[in-house]
Scaffold this motif. Structure first.
Motif, PDB file in Angstrom:
ATOM      1  N   GLN A  33      55.226  39.455  34.591  1.00 56.68           N
ATOM      2  CA  GLN A  33      54.433  39.223  35.796  1.00 56.68           C
ATOM      3  C   GLN A  33      54.294  40.558  36.520  1.00 56.68           C
ATOM      4  N   SER A  37      50.779  47.766  41.625  1.00 56.28           N
ATOM      5  CA  SER A  37      49.721  48.506  40.929  1.00 56.28           C
ATOM      6  C   SER A  37      49.289  49.661  41.830  1.00 56.28           C
ATOM      7  N   ILE A  59      46.075  42.654  41.560  1.00 52.06           N
ATOM      8  CA  ILE A  59      47.108  41.730  41.092  1.00 52.06           C
ATOM      9  C   ILE A  59      47.178  40.519  42.015  1.00 52.06           C
ATOM     10  N   THR A  60      47.534  39.383  41.426  1.00 53.24           N
ATOM     11  CA  THR A  60      47.773  38.142  42.154  1.00 53.24           C
ATOM     12  C   THR A  60      49.097  37.578  41.645  1.00 53.24           C
ATOM     13  N   ASN A  62      49.324  35.357  39.664  1.00 46.64           N
ATOM     14  CA  ASN A  62      49.061  34.927  38.295  1.00 46.64           C
ATOM     15  C   ASN A  62      48.607  36.082  37.401  1.00 46.64           C
ATOM     16  N   THR A  63      48.991  37.316  37.740  1.00 50.07           N
ATOM     17  CA  THR A  63      48.632  38.469  36.913  1.00 50.07           C
ATOM     18  C   THR A  63      49.795  38.771  35.978  1.00 50.07           C
TER      19      THR A  63
END
Length: 185
Positions: A33, A37, A59-60, A62-63
């Motif tokens: 996960q 970044s 990025i989230t 869910n990245t």
């Protein structure tokens, strides 16, 4: 008895090394996960038209970076998955194949794109280095830019860009580094 007391510490040191994590396991799928970044520029133009689209990778929650290690443990191939379950994974559309050496995964890819009708092309060589620190990872994507195909046209492209750039730099030899960190899930 003295010999036994001397051997026990040595035995403990030897056994401690046996369980040391040495890197990705063959046939395993890893789900990292992404947590951070960033992007850095070195020897690059600061022209707004050049830098504006170059931002940190978004990025989230869910990245993820997901890869499956080959059965011989020498390669790792990026995957896309329906959920965090290796059974739902297949090779990703933009498949990256890493070479696995211990805790480090490396891949190099080159791309070339023409610059308008100049006859000059921008070549980008990206080197990806993932360092697996057991539960944490870092991924450095280092992009080196060069101008290729027509030296006179490329010299003109570089000179024009330098004149427009507040820092008087172009793209020849420019290095753009994206740095990602992640946690194993």
């Amino acid at each position: 008895m003295l010999r036994m007391r001397l051997c026990l510490p040595l035995l403990a040191l030897i056994l401690a090394g046996c369980g040391e994590y040495k890197g990705p396991v063959p046939d395993a799928t890893y789900f990292w996960q992404i947590k951070t970044s960033t992007i850095e520029f070195s020897a690059c133009t600061d022209d707004a038209d050049f830098r504006a689209p170059l931002t940190p990778i978004p990025i989230t929650d869910n990245t993820f970076l997901i890869y499956k290690v080959s059965s011989d443990g020498t390669k790792a191939i990026t995957q896309k998955c329906d959920r965090l379950d290796a059974k739902t994974c297949t090779p990703s559309d933009r498949m990256v194949i890493f070479d696995v050496t211990g805790r480090e995964l490396n891949a190099t890819e080159s791309r070339k794109q023409p610059i308008g009708m100049t006859g000059c092309s921008l070549q980008e060589t990206e080197t990806s280095t993932l360092t697996d620190a057991t539960r944490q990872m870092t991924l450095n994507l280092v992009n080196v830019l060069t101008l290729v195909d027509s030296p006179p046209a490329c010299d003109q492209v570089e000179a024009d860009l330098k004149m427009r750039s507040p820092n008087m730099l172009g793209v020849e030899g420019c290095v753009i580094t994206s740095k990602l960190t992640g946690e194993l899930k």
